[in-house]
Design an enzyme around this catalytic site. Structure first.
Site, short mmCIF file in Angstrom:
data_model
loop_
_atom_site.label_atom_id
_atom_site.label_comp_id
_atom_site.label_asym_id
_atom_site.label_seq_id
_atom_site.Cartn_x
_atom_site.Cartn_y
_atom_site.Cartn_z
N LYS A 215 1.00 -1.21 0.18
CA LYS A 215 -0.18 0.15 0.30
C LYS A 215 1.00 1.15 0.02
CE LYS A 215 -2.49 3.01 2.83
NZ LYS A 215 -2.07 4.25 1.43
N GLU B 221 8.61 16.01 15.30
CA GLU B 221 9.00 15.87 14.38
C GLU B 221 8.67 16.87 13.45
OE1 GLU B 221 10.40 12.39 11.29
OE2 GLU B 221 8.45 12.04 12.16
N GLU C 79 9.44 1.56 10.88
CA GLU C 79 10.54 2.57 10.80
C GLU C 79 9.32 3.87 11.47
OE1 GLU C 79 12.30 5.09 10.23
OE2 GLU C 79 11.99 4.90 7.85
N CYS D 42 12.95 11.22 7.71
CA CYS D 42 12.92 10.68 9.17
C CYS D 42 14.31 10.61 9.82
CB CYS D 42 12.49 9.40 9.37
SG CYS D 42 13.53 8.29 8.12
#
Length: 499
Positions: free
Chosen positions: A191, A401, A267, A302
């Protein structure tokens, strides 16, 4: 070889045929319930195409096809040499279609075309090459047993793998999951993010062309709630591999517990510290790396070096160098080969970045550079690279983040303080240390709670090194032979050989 200009890329974009359907059991299919969503380019706000929005019925069909293919061993039953040959062909096809793939990637999520063409697409091909080469290089084990016994330790594919991947490196992150999962003999349901589905759909076409059997590799585009949730909850998916936010990763763990206790490999996010000591080998090199660490891929990374920790005695000097380097990282049209910062993926992400910039100012951080949306006349979504000084590690901009080109600069006075600040976060994905005292660099690296630590560089490594995080940055590892651990079962077979 003629250099491809912005005008060339724009002309090619007009001739592109955009993939728009799901790829299930070797065929292109529209969603059973007929839904779709717009695929919009952040470069100019134009709709590229309508993408089919898969829901529970499509997931069920794909899982059935994947399970049937696995039971019939149309892929896992092939000799390692035959699977290897097919995956090598897929890698070759990615290279042959690299310009089309690069253009799809840039139009879809806004990254500079030069990055797509020279970094993302070649790395995706190399990922398949590397894992294909490893297929017949990973051996089982024989346990140390008494003379009348043989103990065999073997690896087997887990079965059906669901892979949910992010929008910032659409093709590469897909390949990090799909390549080792296919190499080990599994069936895969991929996906892609609804923000960047185009290259994943093209990958399905290339995989089919390479000879991956029907049902073995399926691609289901769709919204998270409509497609991702049914995949995560499906009782006949054995393993779920995910890259994305920590928030979504936690929800997937809940779904796994609510369904069949499928393994979930995550992750997730990062708030990576880039630690510069006064004895760094070359401050100008470190400053150049610090600018790239927060600006590359628009900061939508990331592992972005979003917290810059600088020893107080050199802080003023070093931040001046970083500001100078940042002048080389200005947003531009993503189809211009000279552009280094492209467009932010969508309006929602742009607003998130702008909200954090405002929050940083309200919390008392000093806005040194940038801080505003730019190039608005283009119709695209662009933001200036931003530096905040006078940041406390307790501020939101230092703890959360942002996923944009926003750098928080924090001073420190001792090695111990630097380590404490670096580790004072929910994340543990990556970190960097700059010092010519190699003993100190090793001591700091050992003390940092992060899955990757780079010394006197930022963002090192290749397919031979595992990648993943500590704490709420996730579990398990992508890349290297360690990736095979996620997609295989370990079986012990105990044989009695008495006379």
């Amino acid at each position: 070889m003629k250099k491809i200009t912005q005008q060339d890329w724009e002309a090619r974009a007009k001739q592109l045929t955009f993939p728009s359907q799901a790829f299930i059991n070797g065929q292109w299919q529209t969603a059973q319930e007929g839904g779709h969503f717009n695929c919009t380019s952040p470069i100019d706000g134009q709709i590229l195409t309508e993408i089919t929005n898969c829901t529970q019925p499509d997931v069920d069909i794909a899982v059935t096809a994947a399970r049937d293919a696995f039971k019939q061993q149309v892929w896992s039953g092939l000799t390692p040499a035959k699977r290897k040959k097919i995956l090598f062909k897929l890698a070759k096809l990615i290279v042959q279609h690299q310009e089309e793939l690069a253009l799809l990637e840039t139009l879809d999520m806004g990254k500079p075309i030069n990055d797509s063409l020279t970094i993302d697409i070649p790395a995706a091909a190399q990922c398949f090459q590397w894992h294909a080469e490893a297929i017949d290089k990973v051996y089982g084990e024989v346990a140390p047993t008494p003379a009348d016994t043989i103990g065999l330790i073997t690896r087997e594919p887990v079965g059906v793998v669901g892979a949910i991947v992010p929008w910032n490196f659409p093709l590469l992150m897909a390949c990090w999951k799909v390549a080792p999962a296919l190499a080990t003999g599994n069936s895969v349901i991929l996906k892609p993010s609804e923000k960047s589905p185009l290259t994943a759909l093209k990958l399905a076409e290339l995989a089919h062309q390479a000879g991956v059997p029907a049902g073995v590799f399926n691609v289901l585009p769709g919204l998270g709630e409509d497609t991702g949730k049914p995949i995560a909850l499906h009782p006949d998916i054995d393993t779920l591999a995910f890259t994305g936010s920590s928030h979504t990763g936690k929800q997937l763990l809940v779904y796994a517990g609510q369904s069949n206790m499928k393994r979930v490999w995550i992750e997730a996010g990062g708030k990576s510290p880039n630690i510069v000591f006064a004895d760094a080998p070359d401050l100008s090199v470190a400053a150049k790396a610090a600018a790239e660490a927060i600006c590359f891929n628009q900061g939508e990374v990331c592992t972005a070096g979003s917290r810059l920790l600088v020893e107080s005695s050199i802080q003023a000097e070093f931040l001046e160098l970083v500001q100078q380097e940042l002048s080389n990282w200005q947003p531009g049209h993503p189809l211009n080969p000279e552009t280094q910062i492209g467009a932010i993926v969508d309006q929602s992400q742009l607003q998130t970045i702008l909200n954090y910039i405002q929050l940083g100012k309200e919390e008392g951080a000093h806005l040194m550079v940038g801080g505003s949306q730019c190039l608005q006349d283009s119709g695209g979504l662009f933001v200036e690279p931003t530096i905040f000084g006078n940041v406390s590690n307790s501020m939101h901009i230092a703890q959360e983040e942002i996923f944009g080109p926003v750098l928080s600069c924090i001073g420190f006075d001792s090695t111990e303080e630097a380590i404490n600040i670096a580790n004072d976060t929910q994340y543990g994905l990556a970190a960097a240390v700059w010092s010519k005292d190699i003993s100190k660099a090793h001591r700091v690296a050992k003390a940092l709670r992060a899955g990757s630590v780079w010394i006197n560089q930022y963002d090192g490594g290749d397919m031979t090194a595992p990648f993943g995080g500590y704490k709420q940055s996730g579990n398990g590892r992508d890349k290297s032979l360690h990736a095979f651990d996620k997609y295989t079962e370990i079986k012990a077979t105990w044989i009695n050989i008495q006379k």
